[in-house]
Scaffold this active site. Sequence first.
Site, mmCIF file in Angstrom:
data_model
loop_
_atom_site.group_PDB
_atom_site.id
_atom_site.type_symbol
_atom_site.label_atom_id
_atom_site.label_comp_id
_atom_site.label_asym_id
_atom_site.label_seq_id
_atom_site.Cartn_x
_atom_site.Cartn_y
_atom_site.Cartn_z
ATOM 1 N N GLU A 1 14.464 -3.541 7.127
ATOM 2 C CA GLU A 1 14.446 -3.858 5.704
ATOM 3 C C GLU A 1 15.477 -3.051 4.901
ATOM 4 O OE1 GLU A 1 10.343 -3.266 4.486
ATOM 5 O OE2 GLU A 1 9.718 -3.723 6.540
ATOM 6 N N HIS B 296 12.535 -7.586 2.839
ATOM 7 C CA HIS B 296 11.643 -7.208 3.931
ATOM 8 C C HIS B 296 11.843 -8.121 5.163
ATOM 9 C CE1 HIS B 296 7.803 -6.337 5.909
ATOM 10 N NE2 HIS B 296 7.433 -5.515 4.975
HETATM 11 O O1 TA6 Z 1 7.522 -2.615 5.147
HETATM 12 C C1 TA6 Z 1 6.454 -2.105 5.896
HETATM 13 C C2 TA6 Z 1 5.161 -2.329 5.126
HETATM 14 O O2 TA6 Z 1 5.155 -1.615 3.923
HETATM 15 C C3 TA6 Z 1 3.996 -1.958 6.050
HETATM 16 O O3 TA6 Z 1 3.345 -0.795 5.585
HETATM 17 C C4 TA6 Z 1 3.109 -3.205 6.031
HETATM 18 O O4 TA6 Z 1 2.141 -3.113 5.005
HETATM 19 C C5 TA6 Z 1 4.148 -4.296 5.773
HETATM 20 O O5 TA6 Z 1 5.006 -3.727 4.792
HETATM 21 C C6 TA6 Z 1 3.592 -5.652 5.398
HETATM 22 O O6 TA6 Z 1 3.025 -5.627 4.121
HETATM 23 P P1 TA6 Z 1 2.266 -6.969 3.611
HETATM 24 O O7 TA6 Z 1 1.780 -6.623 2.223
HETATM 25 O O8 TA6 Z 1 3.278 -8.079 3.606
HETATM 26 O O9 TA6 Z 1 1.179 -7.242 4.615
#
Ligand code: TA6
Length: 297
Positions: free
Chosen positions: A271, A168
């Site tokens: 990502e 991510h």
């Molecule tokens: O990758 C995008 C995502 O799934 C968004 O929906 C947002 O929730 C982000 O990840 C961050 O997630 P987190 O659980 O680290 O706040």
Amino acid sequence: MPSEKIHALISTSKTVSINEDTPNYPILEINHPHATAKVALHGAHLYEWVPNGEQAVIYNSPDSVYKEGKAIRGGVPICWPWFNAHPTDSSLPGHGLARNRFWELDEISESSEATVLTLLLSSNPKTQNIWPYEFKVTTTISIGKEADIQLKTYNTGTKPFTIGGALHTYLSVGDISAVKISGLDGIDYIDTVGSETLRTQSGNIIIDQEVDRIYTNTSHDIALEDNTLGREISVSRNGSQSAVIWNPWIEKAKSLGDLPNSAYRDFLCIEAANARGDVYELAPNEEHTLGTTIKIL
Ligand code: TA6
């Protein structure tokens, strides 16, 4: 506390040191001629990478929390063995169990090109309480003129299991209003902002609102053109047919307690994912690797 093994590995290393300024939260610091970097044992979490002569490429929130159970807001969180909400059980932690627990340092290898750390997480009663399978997962982080992360899953049990996830990656940008993302033209994506909608990308992506998209059936490299910093960053992927582009924009940024309200302007997530249908069923003794390489073009 870091194991004797960690101290033994570091004692013979020329480019890796351990920082324990935050009690019970060891950080591995890499000082290579080509770049510096920081990796938390917690989550096997690369959260700083500064190539020599460049500005930081990886974004890390100034409000990140460094304690067990909470992922750093930034860097490259290891989302595994599922991406975002668990497909059938919403009580399970978002983005899986790997990013919110301590890993072990298994190996350090060093060359004139890069320093490579391999970190290890094996199933144990705590993980099996969350996800009832036996596994070994390694994260191999290579730091040099490029940053490369390879997440390898081994099914060490007797039952098949299905894995998804994502590397991510939070990328630093000069200002989100002056970036352009290319490489996804013509690719279908799931727009998850509001009610989920299937769309097709037309041309480059600009960020002028909350963006939370899962691009599907694509292994293309993705490029981020940063017109403020005057640089272009490439994100390539392996073992991944889905890519996620995320920026929280104004309102969602306000809802995140570990991100300054204005910080949506300072990063974009690109990502390497195994999201939605891009998941892998591993039989006993089978393995899968999800990887990403980040470089300044
Ligand atoms: O990758 C995008 C995502 O799934 C968004 O929906 C947002 O929730 C982000 O990840 C961050 O997630 P987190 O659980 O680290 O706040």
